[in-house]
Write an enzyme that holds these catalytic residues in place. Structure first.
Site, PDB file in Angstrom:
ATOM      1  CB  CYS A   1      -0.482  -0.513   1.477  1.00  0.00           C
ATOM      2  SG  CYS A   1       0.063  -0.238   2.904  1.00  0.00           S
TER       3      CYS A   1
ATOM      4  CG  HIS B   1      -0.148   3.414   5.133  1.00  0.00           C
ATOM      5  ND1 HIS B   1      -0.943   2.144   4.901  1.00  0.00           N
ATOM      6  CD2 HIS B   1       0.400   3.512   5.871  1.00  0.00           C
ATOM      7  CE1 HIS B   1       0.550   0.742   6.009  1.00  0.00           C
ATOM      8  NE2 HIS B   1       1.156   2.262   6.638  1.00  0.00           N
TER       9      HIS B   1
END
Length: 564
Positions: A44, A105
């Site tokens: 990710c 993130h």
């Protein structure tokens, strides 16, 4: 709309007939479906960095050279460098109201708790609501930990050994078995306190440190209540669309699904044929349907482009004896999340719906990339300002049928900061050759997963280098099961020659890049002059960088959720 860890084989319009995804399938039937849509990384943090910037993660220092390949603590100093430009910033400069709802993130702060140098607000999003980190197992009691489990165990065991040592010395002294100096207890006692502190505060309080919700730069819930998260994110996305329906807007709806821990929403629990994972995916489809319904009900469909995708492939190794498989299915494609350049980890759904501009029901089988969104949005916003080196291409000519050929003749696949594989789509040919320079080692061999760590590593003994490289033709062998050889592929030598030349040209574009912060020493940069954001020094928890609701370290607050 980006789902987290979604396997391409889990969607009905991509071939799944056992999980119900009617709303996502509707987007495809009313728009354009991409069958060779590719993430720039199988994890990710680097994938999202490339997606946001239109550039390979190596250009922004968001690829790893070692074990840690994603950001692990909100209190770390790593993240998307302030010098980078996102598609949100470009559209913001063109007069769009921009919002990010959900997962980020890509870091928060650099040097102090309040500088927010990596925060979405600093990267072009005028409004942010959601998870500055991600949804980790640590966020739910009883789900275990995702963060450096072996280090946690080592620190815990060291603390126990030191305490046992102290207890033993005291017993020996009291019983008169040996003349042991009590002064020996002082360093042991101090070491045990230090080991306990290093273990307890960063790791045992992870739900408080990482599992938080922010609205813009304010922490509004710490730790977050996971059970109500899906409806809150959906409500925020719908409200953002409604607030901005009368003027140009960009919404990046970054779902917390379908990363573990999986949700247990009562309306969907036990309703699918694939356990909790299937329940979660059908909830994702419902959420997508609600967003689509909001756009349509406001009369925005004909002048709103909707885009659906995933940040990378499904996580094959993630399973639990209580609830079974917790990761996705990547269909016929080999590999999955965190498994280098194998198709299963990087081939993702890609659907564009725009009734006023794109013909319904088209299927594109040309290579495309998540990085293409940046130049596509830039084009649509009529942004003609000079830009940096981009690796994506404007998709509109393909989507509108004005051309039948992707501009991606070559695509480069990274495992961390290391070039792992190269894809070549020769002009005038249907073939798409894939050349693997190295591949992560599976454990046990050939079983299809890195079961010891759940995340394949990209360096040293964790990989196998191939000389000559492994070569596949994805057009005839999409599952990468039959390596080509000189006697089976007439163009074998040409493939190796052309990809080698392309690698040389690509690497030449990585030189002479400037660091994100020129005040840092040369030791903090990689070979290309880019400050590495995933070093241990930047990854590990720093108390003075920890976002906090209240007075640190007594952080804690709850959002009023009565409106959701």
């Amino acid at each position: 709309m980006m789902v987290d860890d979604l396997g391409i084989g889990d969607i009905g319009c991509y071939g799944n007939d056992t999980i119900r995804t009617p709303n996502i399938d509707r987007l495809a039937s009313e728009g354009v479906k991409l069958t060779q849509h590719v993430a720039a990384a199988p994890l990710c943090t680097p994938s999202r960095a490339a997606f946001m910037t239109g550039r390979y993660a190596i250009r922004s220092g968001m690829g790893s050279t070692g074990r840690v390949q994603v950001l692990l603590f909100l209190g770390g100093s790593g993240g998307l460098p302030p010098s980078e430009t996102t598609f949100a910033k470009r559209l913001q400069q063109q007069g769009y109201t921009t919002g990010l709802i959900g997962k980020w993130h890509l870091g928060v702060s650099c040097e102090s708790r309040g500088d927010h140098c990596h925060h979405p607000n600093q990267h072009g999003f005028s409004y942010f609501y959601g998870l500055p980190f991600t949804l980790f197992n640590d966020c739910v009691s009883g789900e275990g930990s995702d963060v450096l489990k072996d280090l946690q165990e080592a620190l815990r065991n060291l603390t126990l050994l030191l305490l046992i040592g102290i207890f033993t010395i005291v017993c020996v002294r009291v019983m008169g078995l040996l003349e042991v100096s009590l002064w020996l207890l002082v360093p042991l006692f101090l070491l045990s306190i230090l080991a306990a502190a290093v273990w307890y505060f960063p790791f045992m309080l992870l739900p408080t440190w990482n599992c938080i919700i922010m609205r813009n730069q304010e922490v509004i819930e710490q730790p977050m209540t996971v059970e109500t998260l899906p409806h809150r994110l959906l409500g925020e996305a719908q409200n953002f669309i409604k607030r901005n329906a009368d003027h140009p807007f960009l919404l990046f709806f970054s779902l917390a699904h379908i990363h573990t821990p999986l949700f247990t929403t009562p309306a969907f629990a036990g309703k699918s044929r694939h356990g909790r994972y299937g329940d979660n995916l059908e909830e994702v489809d419902w959420i997508i349907g609600k967003v689509t319904e909001t756009v349509d009900s406001l009369g925005l469909a004909d002048n709103t482009m909707m885009y659906f995708t995933s940040d990378h492939g499904g996580h094959l190794e993630d399973a639990d004896p209580r609830i079974g498989q917790k990761g996705g299915w990547n269909g016929i494609y080999k590999g999955g999340k965190a498994m280098g350049g194998w198709e299963g980890g990087i081939r993702v759904p890609g659907i564009f719906r725009w009734p006023g501009r794109l013909a319904a029901g088209r299927v594109l089988e040309e290579p495309t990339s998540l990085m293409d969104l940046y130049p596509t949005l830039k084009y649509l916003a009529e942004d003609t300002e000079p830009d940096r080196q981009l690796d994506g291409h404007n998709l509109m000519p393909l989507l509108e049928g004005k051309t039948g050929r992707s501009e991606h003749e070559f695509m480069f696949h990274y495992c961390g900061m290391y070039l792992n594989a190269v894809r070549w789509h020769p002009p005038g040919s249907d073939s798409i050759f894939k050349v693997h320079l190295f591949t992560p080692n599976f454990s046990p061999p050939g079983a299809g997963g890195c079961y010891d760590t759940k995340v394949c590593l990209c360096h040293g003994d964790h990989v196998t280098h191939h000389d000559p490289p492994l070569v596949y033709d994805l057009f005839h062998d999409p599952s990468e099961s039959r390596p080509l050889a000189p006697d089976t592929e007439p163009r074998y030598a040409e493939v190796l020659e052309q990809t080698a030349k392309a690698v040389g040209r690509h690497k030449s574009t990585l030189t002479n890049q400037h660091t994100a912060d020129k005040t840092h020493s040369k030791a903090s940069t990689d070979a290309h002059g880019v400050q590495n954001q995933l070093t241990w020094g930047k990854i590990l928890w720093r108390p003075w960088l920890q976002p906090c609701c209240g007075t640190f370290p007594f952080c804690g607050c709850k959002e009023n959720t009565t409106t959701f």
